[in-house]
Structures are given as structure tokens and as C-alpha cells.
Motif scaffolding. Structure first.
Motif, mmCIF file in Angstrom:
data_model
loop_
_atom_site.group_PDB
_atom_site.id
_atom_site.type_symbol
_atom_site.label_atom_id
_atom_site.label_comp_id
_atom_site.label_asym_id
_atom_site.label_seq_id
_atom_site.Cartn_x
_atom_site.Cartn_y
_atom_site.Cartn_z
ATOM 1 N N UNK A 247 -17.196 29.683 16.237
ATOM 2 C CA UNK A 247 -16.975 30.986 15.603
ATOM 3 C C UNK A 247 -15.522 31.145 15.161
ATOM 4 N N UNK A 248 -14.608 30.499 15.860
ATOM 5 C CA UNK A 248 -13.194 30.589 15.491
ATOM 6 C C UNK A 248 -12.898 29.861 14.180
ATOM 7 N N UNK A 249 -13.880 29.143 13.640
ATOM 8 C CA UNK A 249 -13.716 28.528 12.325
ATOM 9 C C UNK A 249 -13.672 29.569 11.218
ATOM 10 N N UNK A 250 -14.190 30.783 11.490
ATOM 11 C CA UNK A 250 -14.244 31.843 10.478
ATOM 12 C C UNK A 250 -12.892 32.556 10.402
ATOM 13 N N UNK A 251 -11.863 31.822 10.028
ATOM 14 C CA UNK A 251 -10.503 32.358 10.089
ATOM 15 C C UNK A 251 -10.236 33.410 9.020
ATOM 16 N N UNK A 252 -10.868 33.301 7.873
ATOM 17 C CA UNK A 252 -10.635 34.301 6.836
ATOM 18 C C UNK A 252 -11.161 35.668 7.236
ATOM 19 N N UNK A 253 -11.983 35.716 8.278
ATOM 20 C CA UNK A 253 -12.507 36.988 8.764
ATOM 21 C C UNK A 253 -11.837 37.409 10.071
ATOM 22 N N UNK A 254 -10.887 36.599 10.536
ATOM 23 C CA UNK A 254 -10.212 36.942 11.782
ATOM 24 C C UNK A 254 -11.147 36.932 12.970
ATOM 25 N N UNK A 255 -11.995 35.897 13.062
ATOM 26 C CA UNK A 255 -12.990 35.855 14.119
ATOM 27 C C UNK A 255 -12.651 34.840 15.205
ATOM 28 N N UNK A 256 -11.371 34.681 15.475
ATOM 29 C CA UNK A 256 -11.004 33.867 16.618
ATOM 30 C C UNK A 256 -11.639 34.425 17.876
ATOM 31 N N UNK A 257 -12.327 33.578 18.645
ATOM 32 C CA UNK A 257 -13.137 34.062 19.765
ATOM 33 C C UNK A 257 -12.728 33.403 21.070
ATOM 34 N N UNK A 258 -12.852 34.164 22.140
ATOM 35 C CA UNK A 258 -12.601 33.643 23.486
ATOM 36 C C UNK A 258 -13.869 32.983 24.009
ATOM 37 N N UNK A 259 -13.691 31.920 24.770
ATOM 38 C CA UNK A 259 -14.835 31.204 25.336
ATOM 39 C C UNK A 259 -15.509 32.032 26.412
ATOM 40 N N UNK A 260 -16.823 31.910 26.494
ATOM 41 C CA UNK A 260 -17.602 32.557 27.545
ATOM 42 C C UNK A 260 -18.235 31.485 28.415
ATOM 43 N N UNK A 261 -18.228 31.730 29.699
ATOM 44 C CA UNK A 261 -18.768 30.757 30.650
ATOM 45 C C UNK A 261 -19.729 31.462 31.592
ATOM 46 N N UNK A 262 -20.727 30.734 32.032
ATOM 47 C CA UNK A 262 -21.696 31.294 32.958
ATOM 48 C C UNK A 262 -22.956 31.763 32.262
ATOM 49 N N UNK A 263 -23.859 32.322 33.042
ATOM 50 C CA UNK A 263 -25.155 32.753 32.553
ATOM 51 C C UNK A 263 -25.028 33.691 31.365
ATOM 52 N N UNK A 264 -25.878 33.479 30.367
ATOM 53 C CA UNK A 264 -25.840 34.303 29.158
ATOM 54 C C UNK A 264 -27.261 34.415 28.611
ATOM 55 N N UNK A 265 -27.774 35.632 28.590
ATOM 56 C CA UNK A 265 -29.171 35.858 28.218
ATOM 57 C C UNK A 265 -29.265 36.239 26.743
ATOM 58 N N UNK A 266 -30.127 35.535 26.012
ATOM 59 C CA UNK A 266 -30.472 35.912 24.654
ATOM 60 C C UNK A 266 -31.865 36.534 24.661
ATOM 61 N N UNK A 267 -32.039 37.558 23.820
ATOM 62 C CA UNK A 267 -33.290 38.301 23.754
ATOM 63 C C UNK A 267 -33.920 38.116 22.379
ATOM 64 N N UNK A 268 -35.259 38.075 22.358
ATOM 65 C CA UNK A 268 -35.993 37.867 21.117
ATOM 66 C C UNK A 268 -37.170 38.829 21.056
#
Length: 817
Positions: A247-268
Motif C-alpha cells: 500500500x505504501x507504493x501509492x505515494x502520489x496519494x500519500x498512503x504510506x502505511x504502518x505494518x499490522x501484525x497478528x490476527x486480522x479478520x476479513x468479512x464478506x
């Protein structure tokens, strides 16, 4: 719709006749090789579907591609052309070019594949109905169906819902199109012209990847849930860490992102097809059992995975080469070709085989010969490699282990490397891509290449290598860029704007450059006439002698009457056939250099303008073209750094302008603002352009308090209500309703709110069905001077040559209170 498909058969024939690796060398370490060996066992695919660069869920894409090892694609309907730019002044198609490369950089990290439609990002849209007014819905739907039938996803996942919860009208439209395409792709009665090249395809299900951000929580515990917070030992990262990098590749949008670690739930949330309760690909056989007569292939894949030695990857080559041959017996051409591509990359990686094709120069012209230096090396023991052919030229040279083999060939430069979606002028809501076979490609598929035919341990394998140019930067090291093929003649005007003030003629100088190896050439240049304007000379000849490659010519542009109010664009023809092109280069360290060829285009506009502003100071924010635009009307613009402003004397300036989003990007803005308010108090004028509320360096935006919201008016022709008695609409130019005609993309964005009563707010406006917004223009007397904050999109209007925008902007800068 049959005609656009005429060239598809040629493309598909080349794709299906022989499997070739077209990406650059996979520089995989032993763990990455293992991951890709395991991927050979998986025959599942997922298509993620949304509207813009940055809409995609990079964590989910990384998990699908690297944990589940599905073939995973992202279809971004647009290239993000209509957004804002946090790193430079590029807007429109140039911003789309940047964001295309940023998306490709993101996909290299999360291992997804990238696709686009021909939809153009025309800016923020509040409803899908407005979006479809600009997009060619039927064309975009046809493209989505084509990609589904070609990519054959088992599951399609949307980022947004088709209703108001999706926010942006483009977001809602993307969900609507995904659902329609999900059904249409399976229907043999829809888009039948496609069926001679692809077959109908029924995805198993359509899901909405629900979200909890932006003040909305669309997740529920009764939805399909998946924990994707895994740590992958082969990559050495969790999917939250991979996603942040992507996500930090989107530099023209200022989307530098911090890494997240541990359980992460996605919903559908279920949308269509077969419901699922446990996983997105529930009920889908993703093993080789889905392919008839694949037992030999499966046993070879099992064997190569079992016998793989992480310290001796070349030991996998015998089984990989057997597998490569065995795949030819598979009748399912989709998975046969997909897995052959994967095996080819593994053969290169396991053999330590590296190859490249490097042009001797960064650019050539159409018709030139490209002299290409080709290099090849095999760096693992017990790997025998013979270079059999280069582009069909017989070579038959054996490689000595770990010694570089070089050979030079000439390749004809047949077509310019203009991005295919820019070959024709784009409409307001779509790119005019005539060749439907190009649908989906993020870049030109016909980039100049060299084909390597290799004999590896007795088996012939063919690889296509893009021709590049490389050089060594003393700071950044070795840099690779795509080789560029130029038109034979290019030009550049001294100004992209011909603003004829009060019907006076303007002169524009055009510099011409002959490109290529031809020693002498002549060209006939004809300005394309436009009603209401006179261009002199009406045509002229250029003669380039053998020792001359550049010439210049001055033209005079005159409005035929002072009442002309249209904004026209002057184009030129070369030899009565091709449009004259310019070379434009976009360079940022985080993406490859971009070179493209827009038309030489001069915006012509007659401005009935009174202007007493002679000299201004400008301080950059995130990037806009205000300085160049003001120079076109004769104002001297000094672009200052923050340090220059703090140490300099501002008393000689009629006004100071702050660039867009300066309060979001300039860490010294608090000090700068204090100096500017002292300047205002002493009698100066400061004009501050829009900022966004997220990530403000300082909240003290002006001499008196106000906040920032997200209100905007996206209808560029929305009625503007203004206090006709306010001085700002009367001096030095009398502003009327006509001054708000012809605006582009939007009226304004991120309007101010909670405004101190000491500000005048003399403008109000609204989009259909909304309340009037009064936060687009704030004016305050402060000491002896004037402070202006404006969210009106002058940063778009002035480069577009909008007469009324210039007249109002000059009034805002002038000394009137």
C-alpha cells in the motif's frame, strides 16, 4: 461490436501458440522458489473488483496470492486520473500514468496481477447515475465481461456495495458493474462477438469484502469471516506487513502505511452465486482433480515439491523440465498455459539463469534499428544451457557455468511506445481504445522484445525479454527503464496557454525536434483551424538538413473578435495525416521513468481582464500549476522555499499564494503562517488554497478559526450564488454569472466549516439535492491587509484557461478589501 475484435485473433494466436515468459527475470531466493513450487498445486483464481488505484485490499490480495496461492487479479476500472497528487503537479492522464506504475509496484509486492478498463476517472462523483453519464457503461461492462471470461475467476470480490454505503459514485458503479458482469459473463447470449475467442464463464460466487473504516462499519458477525493475519515463514512476513509495503507504493496519494501484525479478520457479504460459510473458495476444487487426465502432471508436481533442496534448487530442474513437457498434454488451455508460465519462471530461478536485453541508447525513433546487447548466464552447477536463437537468429552457443555470454542483435522499432490508452484523445469519462484486444492490459503488450530460445538440460524453452535501457546513478545505483520509441518528429510550445488578454494577439514559439537516424527529412506542419481564431502562418514547411535536428517557428494567435468566450485547443497536423506530438517525461524514484507523447496542444482563451497584480510569491504545497498559469497573463511569479520566505522581505510582493495542501505536507507551515500573517497585517494579501482535514501539520489555518470538512460540489456547472455587492466581485473585474461558465471537473472541494464570523463567505453553491455550502471562499480583513482561503478548484481551472476563473483569481489577489 465485431469490428474492434478483428485484431484479437492475432493477439490470441501469439498468446496461445507458444508459452513464453514475458516478465523480467524472477530473482527469487530459495524460499520464494519453494513458495512458487507449492503454487503449482493450486488451480484457483480470484478477481478483486473496484474503481480506483488504492481501493484494493492489499492485505487480502497478498493472502489470497501467497497464503492460498490462488491466481489473484485486481481490476481497477480507472487509473486514478481524477484525483489529487501529493508528490507533484501532474494531473489528469499524467496522474493516471503515475498511479498505473504505483499499482504495478504494489502488485510486485503482494503478488497480484493488475488490470484496467477504459473508464476515465473524471473526478469525484456523488452518485452512480452521474458516473454512468460520463462512463460508457456498455463498453465498460463489455470489458469486464471480457476480462472475466479471459481470467476465469472462481470467485469475484468487490470492495464496495452498490448503494450509498459505497460513498463515491465510482465505487457504487464498480459494484453494480461487477454484479452485471458476473451474470453476463456466463450468458452465451451476451456479448456474443467475444465467443470466437473466449468462452462463457460462470464464477462460483460474488462477494462483497465489507469494511470498517471512514466512519462506517459494514461488518457483521453473521458474515463469512476469515482470519488473514497469518505469518508466512517463506516470505518472512505477515500479510499485514506485506500489505503495508504494498500500500505504501501509492505515494502520489500519500498512503504510506504502518505494518499490522497478528490476527486480522476479513468479512464478506454474500451477493450472488453459491453461498459460502467457511472460506471465499468454499466448494471449489482447486486441485488438479478439476482437470481431466492430469495424473502425470500431479505426480510430477508432488515429486518436485518432495525432492526440493533449499540449498540446491537446481536439483528440481529434471522434474520441472518433465513437467513442462507433460503440461502440453493438458486439454484445458487456460490452466495449461498458466501453469506453463509458472514452470518457465521456476526453470529460470532454479537454474540460476539470468538474461537481459539492453538498448545502447534510452530512446529511438519509429523506423530506427535498435542495437540491443543481450546477456545470459547460468549460475548453478550441473545446469547445461545453450543459446539456440535470438529473435529467430541462429546462435548455438553453449554457456560456461557462471560466465556471462553476450550477443548483439538489431531490432526494428516499428511502433512508438505511446501508452495504448492515450493513442486517441480521451473523452470526459472514457479512454478511446479502438483495439478491444488491448482490454485489461496495464501497459503496452507489444513493447519491443527479444525472444531467447534456450536449450536447458536438453529441453527447449522460449523466453521473451523486454528491451530496456540501463545506467548507473551515483546515489541510486543501477537503474533500468523501458526503452522508448519516439515519433519521427516531436515539438514543444513555449507555453501550453495562449491567453489573449482583451483580444490582443499573442505569439507562441514552437521548437521542433527530428528524432531518429534518417539524415535529412522534411515535414509540412498545418495548424488545425478553429472558428473564431486566426493562426499565422496557416501552414509551413520544415526542412532538416543532415547536420540539423532542431528548428523553431513562431506563430501568432489572434481572436477574431473581443467577445469570443470559448476555450479552444489548437492542434497541429504533420504532413496532413498524423497529429504533432510532444515528448513528456515523468520521473520519480519510486517508479520507472514514464515517457509519453501527448498532442502538441495550445489552449486558447480570450480573457477580458483588468489586472494590477504585477509580482507575487508562491510557496509550493503538494503541487499545482498556478505559477505557470499566472505567468501566462504577465504576472511575475517568484517560487520561494519556506526558508527564503522566512528570511526574505515580502513587502515587494502584491500577494503571496500558498500551494494546494500545504498544511498537509509542509512541516514548517506554522512558522510560515506567522510570517504571512505579519505580512497581511502590514497590508499584504495572502491567498491560501485548499487543504484536507486528515493529517494537518497545523490547525491554525488563518488569522481566525475555521475547520475543514469533506463537502464539495462536483457538478462543475452548478449554479454559483454570490454577493454581487462584495468588493471581491467588483474590482478590478466585474464578476458575473458568465464567469462561472466552462469550469472543469468540479467547482470546489473540502469546503471550510465552523467559520469564525469575522470571515466573509460571499459564495454559496450546491450539488443537486443538497443544501447550499458556504465554505468555498473565506475573506477576512486583518490589520491593513487581506487574507483569503479558497476551496474553489483554481488549481484545475487556471491551467485549463477558464477566463472567469482568471478574472476572479486576479480579484482575490488585488488590493481591494
Amino acid at each position: 461490436m465485431r469490428k474492434p475484435f478483428l485484431s484479437v485473433i492475432i493477439l490470441l494466436a501469439s498468446m496461445l501458440s507458444k508459452s513464453t515468459v514475458q516478465a523480467q527475470n524472477p530473482q527469487w531466493n530459495a524460499a520464494e522458489i519453494k513458495l512458487n513450487l507449492e503454487k503449482l498445486n493450486v488451480l484457483g483464481s480470484v478477481l478483486y473488483f473496484a474503481a480506483h488505484p488504492d481501493d484494493e485490499n492489499t492485505r487480502l490480495i497478498a493472502w489470497l496470492a501467497q497464503e492460498k496461492k490462488y491466481r489473484t487479479g485486481y481490476l481497477s476500472l480507472t487509473r486514478g486520473d481524477g484525483g489529487q497528487n501529493l508528490i507533484g503537479t501532474e494531473q489528469g492522464v499524467e496522474l493516471g500514468l503515475i498511479r498505473t506504475q504505483e499499482l504495478l509496484a504494489a502488485r510486485k509486492i503482494d503478488k497480484g496481477e493488475q488490470f484496467f478498463s477504459s473508464a476515465y476517472d473524471f473526478g469525484f462523483s456523488k452518485t452512480p447515475e452521474e458516473t454512468f453519464d460520463f462512463w460508457d457503461k456498455q463498453r465498460v461492462l463489455a470489458e469486464a465481461v471480457w476480462l472475466i471470461r479471459k481470467f476465469r475467476p472462481d470467485v469475484i470480490i468487490t470492495r464496495f456495495p452498490p448503494d450509498a454505503r459505497g460513498g463515491h459514485g465510482h465505487h457504487q458503479a464498480s459494484a453494480m458493474l461487477a454484479h452485471e458482469a458476473f451474470k453476463a459473463a456466463a450468458d452465451p447470449k451476451q456479448f456474443t462477438e467475444q465467443l470466437q475467442y473466449v468462452k462463457p464463464w460462470q464464477a462460483k460466487r460474488l462477494l462483497w469484502n465489507t469494511f470498517n473504516f471512514g466512519g462506517q462499519d459494514n461488518t457483521r458477525e453473521d458474515q463469512l469471516k476469515v482470519d488473514i493475519g497469518n505469518y508466512n515463514a517463506l516470505t518472512g512476513a505477515s500479510y499485514g506487513e506485506i500489505a503495508a509495503h504494498s500500500r505504501s507504493s501509492h505515494k502520489s496519494q500519500g498512503f504510506g502505511s504502518a505494518a499490522q501484525r497478528g490476527s486480522s479478520i476479513e468479512y464478506f457479504e454474500y451477493v450472488d452465486g453459491a453461498p459460502a460459510t467457511a472460506s471465499p473458495l468454499e466448494g471449489i476444487d482447486t486441485s488438479w482433480k478439476r482437470i481431466p487426465n492430469s495424473g502425470t502432471v500431479q505426480s510430477l508436481i508432488t515429486k518436485v515439491n518432495q525432492n526440493y533442496q533449499i540449498d540446491k534448487p537446481e536439483s528440481a530442474l529434471p522434474e520441472l523440465l518433465q513437467l513442462y513437457k507433460a503440461l502440453n498434454q493438458i486439454k484445458d488451455d487456460y490452466w495449461r498455459d498458466q501453469k506453463k508460465k509458472e514452470v518457465e519462471k521456476l526453470i529460470l530461478a532454479c537454474g540460476g539463469i539470468w538474461l537481459e536485453s539492453i538498448a545502447k541508447k534510452p530512446d529511438y525513433a519509429v523506423g530506427d534499428q535498435i542495437n540491443v546487447d543481450n546477456a545470459l548466464i547460468a549460475r548453478r552447477p550441473d545446469v547445461t544451457v545453450q543459446l539456440v536463437k535470438l529473435n529467430g537468429k541462429e546462435i548455438h552457443k553453449n554457456l560456461v557455468s557462471n560466465l556471462l555470454l553476450k550477443d548483439t542483435i538489431a531490432v526494428n522499432a516499428t511502433n512508438s511506445t505511446q501508452p495504448y490508452w492515450l493513442n486517441e484523445p480521451h473523452a470526459k469519462g472514457k479512454f478511446n481504445v479502438r483495439d478491444f484486444s488491448l482490454t485489461g492490459y496495464p501497459e503496452n503488450p507489444d513493447h519491443p522484445k527479444v525472444r531467447f530460445e534456450l536449450m536447458i538440460n536438453g529441453t527447449t524453452v522460449t523466453f521473451d525479454q523486454n528491451i530496456q535501457y540501463k545506467y548507473t546513478d551515483p546515489v541510486r545505483g543501477e537503474i533500468y527503464n523501458p526503452v522508448v520509441i519516439l515519433p519521427q518528429l516531436t515539438a514543444k510550445s513555449s507555453s501550453p496557454l495562449a491567453l489573449t488578454q482583451n483580444a490582443r494577439s499573442v505569439k507562441v514559439n514552437i521548437s521542433f525536434q527530428k528524432n531518429g537516424q534518417a539524415p535529412a527529412q522534411s515535414f509540412r506542419i498545418t495548424p488545425i483551424s478553429i472558428k473564431g481564431w486566426e493562426i499565422n502562418p496557416p501552414s509551413f514547411d520544415l526542412q532538416f538538413n543532415p547536420d540539423v535536428s532542431s528548428l523553431s517557428k513562431e506563430i501568432t494567435i489572434s481572436p477574431l473578435n473581443s467577445a469570443i468566450s470559448s476555450i479552444d485547443t489548437l492542434l497541429f497536423q504533420v504532413d496532413q495525416k498524423d497529429r504533432l506530438k510532444e515528448i513528456k517525461t515523468i520521473g520519480y524514484n519510486h517508479i520507472p521513468e514514464i515517457v509519453y507523447f501527448p498532442d502538441v496542444a495550445i489552449k486558447m482563451s480570450n480573457i477580458n481582464l483588468s489586472n494590477e497584480v504585477k509580482r507575487i510569491a508562491y510557496i509550493h504545497g503538494a503541487g499545482d500549476l498556478i505559477p505557470e498559469s499566472l505567468s501566462a497573463i504577465g504576472i511575475k511569479v517568484d517560487v520561494l522555499t519556506g526558508e527564503q520566505l522566512l528570511k526574505g522581505d515580502l513587502s515587494g510582493y502584491d500577494a503571496v499564494i500558498l500551494g494546494v495542501r500545504i498544511f498537509n505536507v509542509n512541516k514548517d507551515i506554522a512558522q510560515i503562517q506567522k510570517t504571512l500573517l505579519d505580512y497581511v497585517s502590514s497590508g499584504g494579501t495572502v491567498l491560501e488554497q485548499y487543504n484536507v482535514s486528515n493529517g494537518l501539520v497545523s490547525k491554525n489555518l488563518g488569522p481566525y478559526a475555521f475547520g475543514l470538512g469533506r463537502n464539495r460540489v462536483t457538478d462543475e456547472l452548478a449554479t454559483v450564488h454570490f454577493d454581487e455587492k462584495d468588493p471581491v466581485f467588483n474590482y478590478p473585474n466585474k464578476i458575473t454569472k458568465a464567469d462561472f461558465d466552462n469550469w472543469v471537473q468540479e467547482r470546489g472541494l473540502y469546503f471550510a466549516e465552523n467559520i469564525d464570523k469575522r470571515y466573509r463567505t460571499p459564495i454559496s453553491m450546491q450539488d443537486p439535492g443538497e443544501q447550499l455550502h458556504k465554505g468555498s471562499l473565506l475573506i477576512a480583513n486583518y490589520g491593513k491587509g487581506k487574507f483569503v482561503y479558497t476551496s474553489l478548484s483554481f488549481f484545475r481551472q487556471l491551467p485549463a484557461g477558464i477566463p472567469g476563473a482568471y478574472r476572479l483569481f486576479v480579484n482575490l489577489l488585488s488590493k481591494s478589501k
